[in-house]
Design an enzyme around this catalytic site. Structure first.
Site, short mmCIF file in Angstrom:
data_model
loop_
_atom_site.label_atom_id
_atom_site.label_comp_id
_atom_site.label_asym_id
_atom_site.label_seq_id
_atom_site.Cartn_x
_atom_site.Cartn_y
_atom_site.Cartn_z
N PRO A 489 37.37 43.97 34.63
CG PRO A 489 39.75 42.55 34.35
CD PRO A 489 38.66 43.61 34.56
CB CYS A 490 34.22 41.15 31.65
SG CYS A 490 34.39 40.38 29.38
CG ASN A 491 39.48 38.43 30.74
OD1 ASN A 491 38.67 39.31 31.25
ND2 ASN A 491 40.76 38.00 30.03
#
EC number: 2.1.1.37
Length: 530
Positions: A489-491
């Site tokens: 995830p790149c959150n």
């Protein structure tokens, strides 16, 4: 190691001479139990002291419930007894108290010492990863321990091997004097099919060579130092930064770390549309001359609202010709940010989910149906690979695996890697797909059935639950993995997340370390099996 002869003899008698791992676990248990106040007066302290200065207990951070000594290892003490035991092992009162407070009174001594050792390691790495989540550290310290505990080796060999793995981990964490990785311009990596590129020869670090092939992806525009850390953990492999605007009509700046060959790549055919008007020809009629966009920006997980498009229409409808420059700037800024396209006179609209699928290279209706909402479709697509870009990198595998490939797909999403390999004509023999979203798992399962795949699809829900035991079981049944793909995830990395752009220390983006942990386990299992 500080164990008495009597203690060693007793452990061997209980477990047998061949079961070295159980012997080690039993010795650790006895030593911890005998250091408690209730037993202290029966034991000569010179014979049962642990060499805590060397963080010996680090080597057992992955002991799990499958041990024959589970009941002993989890023997409960009250707080005072556990505090005394930890102090007798060489830890400070503050360290012991904090561990009991954070892990809970019902935690075993091994869990408490593991917590303390993780905290000690974090201090070493403070200059670089001072905020690394606590739950990540124990998983990373010895990613091969879960495999090693099932193998037979002498005690001295085991200690040397695990010390080596610890040193490798600490080396990855320690900051170096090199400057952080800089993004290239243009962002064409080691070459793209639509742009001239000089011949590039790269030499992979020794640790990155050998099975399996691996391929990791994330946003290129991450906070400072993130890609340096990612590269360091992934065996010091140089990232390849590519903008998907060289493959399709939408930008998508991504970094890829992999050990794949870079020669003899080939693109998917036919080439996808390269401009907005080629991809969305019906917009050409209404496109104003002052909007000079030819490519869309990165496709996001959210879309522009109806209120926004209404404000833009009202801002333009008072002008028969070109609006003032100030109005043009306002409209163009919003259009670029939200990827709005012209659908009528003075009318803009966000992309439809079907159009996003097409731009990203997925088959039509890939995310449609099955009860998925429109919002979830955009979310799933916004977090996916751009198929043409990824397929170009993976194309080198076609001649290597004519009979098919065994794939471990971590953070699978809607199956970008699987679709790319399928479109390249590489048979999918066995795919282990790990994806937390049930919606995404259903999308991949539907695609698998609709495309009449002949291989086996095994879907799992959580990368954090994928341990050495499960990996070894899977690899034994299918014969190992040829490729490990993942895009965690790149959150906490993306520039659009202003509130929680915490880098790899963020809750979601810290899952990168699970990609590394699992990849390292796979490499260890395959290396030992050779």
């Amino acid at each position: 190691m500080g164990f008495s002869k009597k203690m060693v003899a007793k452990a061997i008698q209980e477990n047998g001479e061949e079961n070295t791992d159980s012997i080690l676990e039993t010795l650790l248990t006895y030593s911890a139990l005998e250091s408690s106040p209730q037993r202290q007066h029966h034991i000569d302290s010179d014979h049962c002291s642990l060499e805590c200065e060397g963080n010996f207990l680090d080597d057992f951070s992955d002991i799990d419930s499958c041990s024959n000594n589970e009941k002993i290892m989890n023997t409960e003490f009250d707080e005072e007894d556990k505090l005394s035991s930890l102090v007798n092992m060489g830890y400070t009162v503050d360290e012991a108290s904090l561990a009991i407070d954070r892990c809970g009174l019902d935690s075993s001594l091994v869990e408490l010492t593991d917590f303390i050792c993780a905290a000690q390691m974090a201090k070493v790495a403070d200059a670089h990863l001072s905020e690394l989540p606590l739950e990540v550290k124990p998983k990373l310290k010895h990613s091969c321990n879960e495999y090693a505990k099932h193998k037979k080796r002498k005690l001295s060999d085991y200690e040397m091997w695990t010390k080596k793995k610890q040193n490798e981990f600490e080396k990855r964490l320690l900051p170096d004097d090199d400057e952080t990785i800089r993004l290239p311009h243009p962002m064409i990596g080691f070459g793209v099919p639509t742009e001239p590129c000089p011949t590039i020869h790269r030499t992979l670090p020794e640790a990155a060579i050998g099975p399996p092939f691996f391929y990791y992806e994330n946003v290129a525009l991450a906070p400072k130092g993130v890609w340096t850390t990612i590269s360091r953990f992934l065996y010091d492999v140089e990232p390849e930064f590519v903008d998907s605007k060289y493959f399709c009509a939408a930008a998508r700046k991504r970094g890829y770390v992999h050990n794949l060959p870079i020669q003899d790549r080939f693109p998917l055919l036919p080439f996808p549309p390269q401009t907005i008007h080629e991809a969305l020809p019906l917009t050409r009629k209404w496109w104003p001359s002052w909007d000079r966009r030819t490519k869309l920006n990165c496709l996001q997980t959210v879309i522009g609202s109806a209120k926004l498009t209404q404000r833009i229409r009202k801002a333009l409808e008072d002008y028969d010709g070109e609006p003032p420059l100030s109005v043009q700037k306002y409209v163009l800024d919003e259009c670029r940010q939200w990827n709005l396209v012209w659908v009528g006179r003075n009318k803009v609209a966000p992309l439809e989910a079907d159009e996003v699928e097409m731009l990203l290279g997925f088959p039509r209706n890939h995310t449609r149906g099955g009860g998925i909402s429109r919002t979830d479709r955009y979310k799933s697509l916004g977090n996916s690979f751009q198929i043409d870009t990824v397929a170009y990198h993976l194309s080198v595998l076609k001649d290597m695996f004519p009979g098919g490939i065994n794939l471990l797909s971590l953070f699978s999403g809607i199956g970008g890697a699987e679709v790319a390999l399928h479109r390249l004509g590489i048979p999918l023999k066995n795919v282990v797909s790990v994806e937390i979203s049930e919606v995404n798992r259903n999308i991949l399962r539907c695609w698998w059935e609709e495309t009449n795949q002949r291989g086996n699809l095994i879907d799992l829900a959580d990368v954090q639950q994928l341990n050495g035991d499960r990996l070894e079981q899977l690899m034994s049944s299918i014969g190992g993995f040829d490729l490990v793909v993942g895009g965690s995830p790149c959150n906490n990395l993306t520039g659009s997340n202003r509130l929680h752009r915490d880098g790899l220390e963020g809750k979601e983006s810290a899952l990168f370390f699970d990609y590394f942990r699992i990849l390292d386990l796979v490499k260890c299992i395959m290396t030992k099996a050779q």
